[in-house]
Design a protein around this motif. Structure first.
Motif, PDB file in Angstrom:
ATOM      1  N   PHE A 629       0.866  -1.323   0.069  1.00  0.00           N
ATOM      2  CA  PHE A 629       0.051  -0.022   0.048  1.00  0.00           C
ATOM      3  C   PHE A 629       0.981   1.316  -0.084  1.00  0.00           C
ATOM      4  CE2 PHE A 629      -3.718  -2.533   2.388  1.00  0.00           C
ATOM      5  CZ  PHE A 629      -4.026  -2.916   1.425  1.00  0.00           C
ATOM      6  N   ALA A 630       1.849   1.166   0.990  1.00  0.00           N
ATOM      7  CA  ALA A 630       2.892   2.441   1.181  1.00  0.00           C
ATOM      8  C   ALA A 630       3.551   2.591  -0.324  1.00  0.00           C
ATOM      9  CB  ALA A 630       3.436   2.202   2.332  1.00  0.00           C
ATOM     10  N   LEU A 631       4.238   1.457  -0.578  1.00  0.00           N
ATOM     11  CA  LEU A 631       4.970   1.632  -1.615  1.00  0.00           C
ATOM     12  C   LEU A 631       4.506   2.066  -3.004  1.00  0.00           C
ATOM     13  CD1 LEU A 631       7.349  -1.590  -1.327  1.00  0.00           C
ATOM     14  CD2 LEU A 631       7.845   0.633  -0.701  1.00  0.00           C
ATOM     15  N   VAL A 632       3.295   1.581  -3.186  1.00  0.00           N
ATOM     16  CA  VAL A 632       2.474   2.090  -4.344  1.00  0.00           C
ATOM     17  C   VAL A 632       2.217   3.409  -4.448  1.00  0.00           C
ATOM     18  CG1 VAL A 632       0.618   1.799  -5.659  1.00  0.00           C
ATOM     19  CG2 VAL A 632       1.783  -0.112  -5.082  1.00  0.00           C
ATOM     20  N   ALA A 633       1.750   3.985  -3.208  1.00  0.00           N
ATOM     21  CA  ALA A 633       1.291   5.225  -3.001  1.00  0.00           C
ATOM     22  C   ALA A 633       2.457   6.335  -3.273  1.00  0.00           C
ATOM     23  CB  ALA A 633       0.618   5.398  -1.812  1.00  0.00           C
ATOM     24  N   ILE A 634       3.545   5.815  -2.624  1.00  0.00           N
ATOM     25  CA  ILE A 634       4.747   6.628  -2.956  1.00  0.00           C
ATOM     26  C   ILE A 634       5.104   6.738  -4.468  1.00  0.00           C
ATOM     27  CG2 ILE A 634       7.285   7.093  -2.307  1.00  0.00           C
ATOM     28  CD1 ILE A 634       6.401   5.794   0.306  1.00  0.00           C
ATOM     29  N   PHE A 635       5.168   5.452  -5.013  1.00  0.00           N
ATOM     30  CA  PHE A 635       5.504   5.410  -6.384  1.00  0.00           C
ATOM     31  C   PHE A 635       4.599   6.339  -7.239  1.00  0.00           C
ATOM     32  CE2 PHE A 635       4.507   3.193 -10.298  1.00  0.00           C
ATOM     33  CZ  PHE A 635       5.856   3.253 -11.078  1.00  0.00           C
ATOM     34  N   ILE A 636       3.300   6.295  -7.084  1.00  0.00           N
ATOM     35  CA  ILE A 636       2.678   7.134  -8.010  1.00  0.00           C
ATOM     36  C   ILE A 636       2.497   8.517  -7.600  1.00  0.00           C
ATOM     37  CG2 ILE A 636       0.002   7.504  -8.519  1.00  0.00           C
ATOM     38  CD1 ILE A 636      -0.774   4.871  -7.857  1.00  0.00           C
ATOM     39  N   GLY A 637       3.013   8.821  -6.457  1.00  0.00           N
ATOM     40  CA  GLY A 637       3.144  10.305  -5.880  1.00  0.00           C
ATOM     41  C   GLY A 637       4.503  10.835  -6.575  1.00  0.00           C
ATOM     42  N   LEU A 638       5.439  10.045  -6.524  1.00  0.00           N
ATOM     43  CA  LEU A 638       6.626  10.429  -7.111  1.00  0.00           C
ATOM     44  C   LEU A 638       6.441  10.777  -8.662  1.00  0.00           C
ATOM     45  CD1 LEU A 638       9.398   8.310  -5.271  1.00  0.00           C
ATOM     46  CD2 LEU A 638       8.959  10.813  -4.960  1.00  0.00           C
ATOM     47  N   ALA A 639       5.654   9.782  -9.317  1.00  0.00           N
ATOM     48  CA  ALA A 639       5.695   9.841 -10.768  1.00  0.00           C
ATOM     49  C   ALA A 639       4.770  11.357 -11.151  1.00  0.00           C
ATOM     50  CB  ALA A 639       4.652   8.551 -11.386  1.00  0.00           C
ATOM     51  N   ARG A 641       4.656  13.665  -9.164  1.00  0.00           N
ATOM     52  CA  ARG A 641       5.328  14.752  -8.461  1.00  0.00           C
ATOM     53  C   ARG A 641       4.362  15.863  -7.780  1.00  0.00           C
ATOM     54  NH1 ARG A 641       6.683  13.596 -13.576  1.00  0.00           N
ATOM     55  NH2 ARG A 641       9.162  13.576 -14.193  1.00  0.00           N
ATOM     56  N   SER A 642       3.494  14.905  -6.773  1.00  0.00           N
ATOM     57  CA  SER A 642       2.360  15.747  -6.011  1.00  0.00           C
ATOM     58  C   SER A 642       2.114  14.834  -4.888  1.00  0.00           C
ATOM     59  CB  SER A 642       1.075  15.814  -6.848  1.00  0.00           C
ATOM     60  OG  SER A 642       0.082  16.127  -6.350  1.00  0.00           O
ATOM     61  N   TRP A 643       2.115  15.493  -3.814  1.00  0.00           N
ATOM     62  CA  TRP A 643       1.837  14.678  -2.509  1.00  0.00           C
ATOM     63  C   TRP A 643       0.056  14.607  -2.556  1.00  0.00           C
ATOM     64  CZ3 TRP A 643      -1.597  17.267   0.627  1.00  0.00           C
ATOM     65  CH2 TRP A 643      -1.641  18.473   0.597  1.00  0.00           C
ATOM     66  N   VAL A 644      -0.492  15.491  -3.103  1.00  0.00           N
ATOM     67  CA  VAL A 644      -1.902  15.470  -3.574  1.00  0.00           C
ATOM     68  C   VAL A 644      -2.255  13.948  -3.908  1.00  0.00           C
ATOM     69  CG1 VAL A 644      -4.178  16.131  -4.338  1.00  0.00           C
ATOM     70  CG2 VAL A 644      -2.116  17.901  -3.311  1.00  0.00           C
ATOM     71  N   VAL A 645      -1.383  13.723  -5.001  1.00  0.00           N
ATOM     72  CA  VAL A 645      -1.923  12.374  -5.705  1.00  0.00           C
ATOM     73  C   VAL A 645      -1.435  11.422  -4.725  1.00  0.00           C
ATOM     74  CG1 VAL A 645      -1.086  11.066  -7.627  1.00  0.00           C
ATOM     75  CG2 VAL A 645      -1.532  13.438  -8.141  1.00  0.00           C
ATOM     76  N   MET A 646      -0.455  11.360  -4.222  1.00  0.00           N
ATOM     77  CA  MET A 646       0.132  10.222  -3.182  1.00  0.00           C
ATOM     78  C   MET A 646      -0.900  10.022  -2.223  1.00  0.00           C
ATOM     79  SD  MET A 646       3.579  10.173  -0.837  1.00  0.00           S
ATOM     80  CE  MET A 646       2.908  11.387   0.283  1.00  0.00           C
ATOM     81  N   PHE A 647      -1.540  11.013  -1.500  1.00  0.00           N
ATOM     82  CA  PHE A 647      -2.635  10.796  -0.570  1.00  0.00           C
ATOM     83  C   PHE A 647      -4.005  10.459  -1.087  1.00  0.00           C
ATOM     84  CE2 PHE A 647       0.480  12.962   2.009  1.00  0.00           C
ATOM     85  CZ  PHE A 647       0.650  12.297   3.033  1.00  0.00           C
ATOM     86  N   ALA A 648      -4.230  10.879  -2.396  1.00  0.00           N
ATOM     87  CA  ALA A 648      -5.567  10.952  -2.997  1.00  0.00           C
ATOM     88  C   ALA A 648      -5.834   9.298  -3.321  1.00  0.00           C
ATOM     89  CB  ALA A 648      -5.515  11.627  -4.368  1.00  0.00           C
ATOM     90  N   CYS A 649      -4.738   8.328  -3.931  1.00  0.00           N
ATOM     91  CA  CYS A 649      -4.696   7.077  -4.308  1.00  0.00           C
ATOM     92  C   CYS A 649      -5.040   6.218  -3.078  1.00  0.00           C
ATOM     93  CB  CYS A 649      -3.541   6.773  -5.289  1.00  0.00           C
ATOM     94  SG  CYS A 649      -2.111   6.794  -4.596  1.00  0.00           S
ATOM     95  N   ILE A 650      -4.646   6.575  -1.714  1.00  0.00           N
ATOM     96  CA  ILE A 650      -4.415   5.541  -0.708  1.00  0.00           C
ATOM     97  C   ILE A 650      -5.755   4.900  -0.338  1.00  0.00           C
ATOM     98  CG2 ILE A 650      -4.224   5.290   1.602  1.00  0.00           C
ATOM     99  CD1 ILE A 650      -1.942   7.257   1.452  1.00  0.00           C
ATOM    100  N   LEU A 651      -6.984   5.843  -0.205  1.00  0.00           N
ATOM    101  CA  LEU A 651      -8.119   5.143   0.231  1.00  0.00           C
ATOM    102  C   LEU A 651      -8.919   4.452  -1.061  1.00  0.00           C
ATOM    103  CD1 LEU A 651      -9.980   7.855   2.411  1.00  0.00           C
ATOM    104  CD2 LEU A 651      -9.224   5.856   3.312  1.00  0.00           C
ATOM    105  N   PRO A 652      -8.845   4.908  -1.912  1.00  0.00           N
ATOM    106  CA  PRO A 652      -9.670   4.141  -3.283  1.00  0.00           C
ATOM    107  C   PRO A 652      -8.652   2.745  -3.384  1.00  0.00           C
ATOM    108  CG  PRO A 652      -8.618   6.161  -4.083  1.00  0.00           C
ATOM    109  CD  PRO A 652      -8.711   6.089  -2.796  1.00  0.00           C
ATOM    110  N   GLY A 653      -7.377   2.750  -3.131  1.00  0.00           N
ATOM    111  CA  GLY A 653      -6.481   1.629  -3.425  1.00  0.00           C
ATOM    112  C   GLY A 653      -7.075   0.402  -2.203  1.00  0.00           C
TER     113      GLY A 653
END
Length: 788
Positions: A629-639, A641-653
Motif C-alpha cells: 500500500f505504502a510503496l505504490v502510493a509513494i511510487f504514484i506520488g513521485l511519478a 510529483r505531487s503529494w496530493v496524488v500520493m494521498f488521494a490514491c490511498i483510500l481508493p486503493g
C-alpha cells in the motif's frame, strides 16, 4: 453543459512536452516507434508470434501437491529426502470400495477377482489389500493367506467374516471397523506417474472397476497422489482453454457493442490477445511450468492490458470524432494516455514484486512470471493499438461525421459519469470523511481474518479424489500421511536392539496421539509375529522382512537400511486444526530423543509441512500487502510529483482489498493463499482506474479551470472507458468459477469482485478525496483552486 465535456472541446496541450515532464518519464513514446513503420512492425510481430507458439508448446504442467511449500527450508529438504528414501506415498493409488454389502460372499469373491485384475494393469508394481493379510504362521512354515481359495458358506462364512474384521493387520487400516469400506493401495511405477502414461493407467483402473464391480452395488472411487496429480493436470489444461476462449470473447463482444466498428474492436481487443500469446510464449521459453497460479496468468494478462488498450482506443476515437486524421489521433492518444498506461503497468509490476517476499517457490515464480508478463503487455499495448488503428481504421472523416451526432452508448455512460461527478464534488469534505470512516471500519474486520489452508484446496473437488479422501477421513482416520522419520547413528543397524526399541517407542507414541491413525511400521510386523507366531527374535523378523515384496518393504525401510519411517494418517482438516496434532506429536517424541541419543527423530510429511508453514506464509504475504500500500502510493506520488496524488490514491486503493476481506469474513472464510495472492495482484491492477483518472485530471488542470470543473471533465472523459474495462476485466476473471480447482475459483471471483470494488472506489471515493485534497493544497499555498 455536458456536451462541452468531449475530447473535441478539450485543449490537447502538453503533447509536445519533453520526456522529462511526463509522469512516465517519456517511456510512453516507445509506442510511437512501431507506428512509424506499421507494415514492418506487423512482419516483426508475425515472427514473434511464431516464436511464441513454439514457446507455448514448451510449457509443462507442475501437478505436484507439494509445489506450494517448495522452498529452500530445512523442513522441505527433509521432506524431499523422505520421499526419495520412501517413495511409496508419491506413487500410491488409493482404491476406496464402499457398500453395506461389502463383505457379502458374492461381493467378496468379485472384489478378490478385481484385485487380481488390478495387478495385471500396465504400470503397477504391486498392491496391498485386505487379501494381503496372513494367518498365524506355523513353526518353520510360511504363514498361509487369511482368505482361503474357496470361501466358506453359511454359518462358517459368518464366523470367518468376524475373524477378518478382527484381524490386527487390516482392522482400521485396510478395512473399516464396521466392515463397510475397504482400502486397496495400488503402487505404480514412478516412471508411469511422471509421464503421460498415467492417464492410460488410471483409465484402465477405472475401466476395471466398472467391469468387475459394476453389478455389485459397491461404490468405488480413486484417490492418492497420482490420481490427484492427474486431476490437477486435466483441470489445468481444461481451465487454460476455458479462460482463453471466454476471456477473449468477453473483450471482443463488449468492444464491438460500444465501438460499433470492427476496426476499433481490433485495435482495442487484439493487442491484449497478442500480449497473452507473447507472454505465454516467453514463459515457455523461460522454462516456467504451468500450475494452479500460473494457470490464471491468461486472465491476468487480459486484465493488465485490456484496460489500457481500451483507454488508448477511446482517446483516439474521441480525437477522430473531433476531426483529427487517424495517424495524429492515435499518436496523440499515446502521448496523452500512454503515461498512465506505463504507470498502471508499473503498479501491477510492484504487486508482482511484492510476491517475491513469500517463502514459497511457487508464489515467487508466479510473481516473476507476472512481472515479465506485465512488461510484455505494456510494450504490446503501447505499440499495437496505434499500429492496428493506423492500418485498419478507414474513412475517418465519414466516421467522425456519423458519430458526432449518434453515439448513444458512450454518451449514456458519459451522462452517468457526469451525474456522479457533480454530486461527489458538491460536498467533498463530507464524502471524504465518510469514506475514511468506512474504510477504517472495513480494515478492522479485515485485520481479524485468520489464515486457512487445506490440502484438498489444491485438488479438483468435483472429481473422485477429494470425495474418496473424505470417505477415508470418515472411516479410516484419514487419507493424508504424517510420517516420523528415524535415522540411525553410525554403527547401529536396523536389527540392533537399540534400533528396534527406538522404533517401538516411536510407534507407541504415534498410535496414542489423538488425531493420528492407521499407523504402520516395522513394529507392526514385529508385534504380529510376537502374538501369532510366539516369536519376536531378530532372526524371525529378518526372515519375514526378506519375504515381503520389495515395494512393500520400501514403505518403511530405506534401501541402505539406515533409516525407517513410522507412517500414520490424519484427516484433511484445516491447517489450524492439524497444527496442534503435529506439535503435540513432536513434543511427545522428545522423550524418545532423550532416551535414544544419536537417533534423529523428525515429524515430516506434506500434511505436517502444511500445518507448520501455511499460516506463517499467509501472514507474511498479508504483511507484504500492507507494505505494498505504502510503496505504490509513494511510487504514484513521485511519478506525478505531487503529494496530493500520493494521498488521494490511498483510500481508493485500500477499499477493494478491505471490502473483499469483509466479504470473506461474512462468508466465514479466512485468508487462503489464493485469496491473499488475488488481493495482492488486484490491488495493483485496481489502481489502473485511479491512475487514468488522475492523469486526465492533471491534463484538465489549468489556472482558469476550477478544481470542481476539472474533476467533472476528467470523470466524463475517462469514466466510460473505466466502466467498460471493469466489466470486461471482471468477466475475464470470473470465468475461473468454471474451474474444478477450489483455489482458482476463489482467486477468480475474489479478483473480479475486487476489480468492481476498485471502480466503485474510483467513482465514489477518489473524486471527493481528490477534490478535498486539491482544495486543501490551494488553501495551504494561497493559490487558485487548481487540480494537481
Amino acid at each position: 453543459m455536458l456536451e462541452k465535456h468531449s475530447e473535441s472541446e478539450v485543449h490537447v496541450d502538453k503533447l509536445e512536452q519533453g520526456p522529462g515532464s511526463s509522469i512516465a518519464f517519456g517511456l510512453e513514446r516507445i509506442g510511437l516507434i512501431a507506428v512509424r513503420a506499421p507494415i514492418v512492425s506487423c512482419i516483426v510481430l508475425l515472427v514473434l508470434i511464431v516464436g511464441a507458439v513454439f514457446g507455448i508448446y514448451r510449457i509443462k504442467i507442475d501437478d505436484s501437491l507439494s509445489q506450494l511449500f517448495r522452498s529452500n527450508s530445512r523442513e522441505f529438504h527433509q521432506y524431499e529426502e523422505v520421499t526419495k528414501k520412501f517413495p511409496a506415498e508419491e506413487f500410491d493409488v488409493l482404491v476406496v470400495v464402499e457398500g453395506k454389502d461389502l463383505l457379502a460372499r458374492n461381493n467378496l469373491e468379485k472384489l478378490r477377482d478385481f484385485i487380481t485384475d488390478l495387478q495385471l494393469v500396465e504400470g503397477t508394481r504391486g498392491l496391498v489389500s485386505l487379501f494381503s493379510a496372513r494367518q498365524a504362521p506355523a513353526p518353520g512354515k510360511l504363514p498361509a493367506a487369511l482368505f482361503p481359495g474357496e470361501l466358506p458358506e453359511g454359518a462358517a462364512y459368518d464366523k470367518f467374516i468376524e475373524t477378518v474384521k478382527s484381524n490386527e493387520i487390516i482392522r482400521g487400516k485396510l478395512l473399516s471397523e464396521d466392515g463397510t469400506l475397504a482400502l486397496i493401495v495400488l503402487s505404480l511405477d514412478p516412471e508411469v506417474v511422471a509421464s503421460n502414461k498415467l492417464t492410460k493407467t488410471v483409465g484402465d483402473i477405472r475401466a476395471l472397476t466398472k467391469e468387475d464391480l459394476g453389478d455389485t452395488g459397491l461404490n468405488v472411487q480413486l484417490s492418492g497422489v497420482p490420481v490427484m496429480q492427474l486431476e490437477i493436470r486435466n483441470a489445468v489444461e481444461r481451465d487454460g482453454l476455458t479462460y482463453n476462449i471466454l476471456g477473449i470473447l468477453a473483450g471482443c463482444v463488449i468492444a464491438i457493442i460500444f465501438f460499433r466498428k470492427i476496426s476499433f474492436m481490433v485495435a482495442a481487443a487484439f493487442p491484449p490477445m497478442i500480449a497473452i500469446l507473447l507472454a505465454l510464449g516467453a514463459l515457455g521459453w523461460a522454462n516456467f511450468n504451468l500450475n494452479m497460479f500460473l494457470n490464471v496468468m491468461t486472465p491476468l494478462i487480459m486484465v493488465i492490458s485490456f484496460s489500457d488498450s481500451m483507454q488508448l482506443t477511446f482517446a483516439a476515437r474521441d480525437r477522430l470524432i473531433a476531426g483529427q486524421d487517424k495517424f495524429t489521433a492515435f499518436k496523440n492518444a499515446v502521448l496523452v494516455v500512454g503515461p498512465a498506461c506505463v504507470l498502471t503497468h508499473g503498479t501491477a509490476g510492484i504487486s508482482f514484486i511484492a510476491l517475491q517476499f513469500s517463502n514459497s517457490d511457487l508464489i515467487r515464480k508466479f510473481g516473476e512470471a507476472g512481472l515479465a508478463a506485465t512488461i510484455i503487455a505494456l510494450v504490446a499495448v503501447l505499440s499495437l493499438v496505434p499500429v492496428f488503428g493506423v492500418l485498419f481504421v478507414r474513412n475517418e472523416n465519414v466516421f467522425a461525421t456519423k458519430f458526432q451526432s449518434a453515439d448513444a452508448g458512450v454518451q449514456a455512460l458519459r451522462n452517468f459519469c457526469y451525474w456522479i461527478a457533480v454530486r461527489m464534488v458538491g460536498r467533498p469534505g463530507l464524502f471524504s470523511l465518510i469514506a475514511l470512516l468506512f474504510v477504517a471500519g472495513l480494515g478492522v474486520i479485515y485485520a481479524n481474518l485468520e489464515p486457512r489452508y487445506r490440502l484438498a484446496d489444491q485438488v479438483p473437488d468435483k472429481r473422485q479424489a477429494v470425495a474418496a479422501s473424505d470417505r477415508l477421513d470418515a472411516k479410516l482416520t484419514g487419507a493424508n500421511p504424517v510420517n516420523v522419520l528415524i535415522q540411525f547413528p553410525k554403527g547401529e543397524s536396523l536389527y540392533s536392539p537399540e534400533t528396534l526399541q527406538t522404533i517401538a517407542d516411536v510407534h507407541a507414541i504415534v498410535e496414542k496421539t489423538a488425531g493420528v491413525g492407521n499407523v504402520w511400521s516395522v513394529e507392526t510386523l514385529r508385534r504380529w509375529l510376537a502374538e501369532k507366531a510366539g516369536s519376536a527374535d531378530v532372526a524371525t523378523l529378518k526372515e519375514y522382512v526378506n519375504l515381503i515384496p520389495e515395494h512393500l518393504v520400501r514403505r518403511f525401510i530405506d534401501a541402505e537400511q539406515d533409516a525407517v519411517v513410522v507412517a500414520g494418517r490424519v484427516p484433511d482438516k484445516d491447517s489450524s486444526q492439524l497444527l496442534p496434532i503435529v506439535e503435540k506429536l513432536d513434543t511427545e517424541l522428545d522423550a524418545v530423543r532423550k532416551k535414544h541419543p544419536g537417533y534423529e527423530v523428525a515429524v515430516t510429511g506434506l500434511a505436517a509441512i502444511a500445518a507448520r508453514n501455511s499460516a506463517g506464509m499467509i501472514e507474511k504475504l498479508n504483511r507484504g500487502l500492507t507494505v505494498e500500500f505504502a510503496l505504490v502510493a509513494i511510487f504514484i506520488g513521485l511519478a506525478f510529483r505531487s503529494w496530493v496524488v500520493m494521498f488521494a490514491c490511498i483510500l481508493p486503493g485500500i477499499f477493494p482489498v478491505v471490502m473483499s476481506g469483509t466479504v470473506l469474513w461474512a462468508m466465514g472464510e479466512g485468508l487462503q493463499f489464493a485469496s491473499v495472492v488475488a488481493l495482492t495482484v488486484s490491488f495493483g491492477l485496481g489502481l489502473s482506474a485511479t491512475i487514468h483518472f488522475l492523469n486526465r485530471l492533471r491534463l484538465e488542470s489549468k489556472p482558469s479551470v476550477g478544481s470542481g470543473l476539472a474533476v467533472e471533465r476528467a470523470t466524463v472523459l475517462v469514466g466510460p472507458a473505466l466502466i467498460l474495462t471493469t466489466v470486461v476485466l471482471a468477466c475475464g476473471l470470473v470465468v475461473t468459477v468454471f474451474s474444478d480447482l477450489p483455489s482458482l475459483r476463489l482467486f477468480g471471483w475474489l479478483s473480479a469482485f475486487s476489480m468492481v470494488m476498485a471502480l466503485v472506489a474510483d467513482l465514489f471515493i477518489l473524486r471527493p478525496t481528490a477534490m478535498w485534497l486539491i482544495n486543501l493544497h490551494a488553501k495551504l499555498q494561497g493559490a487558485d483552486k487548481r487540480a494537481i
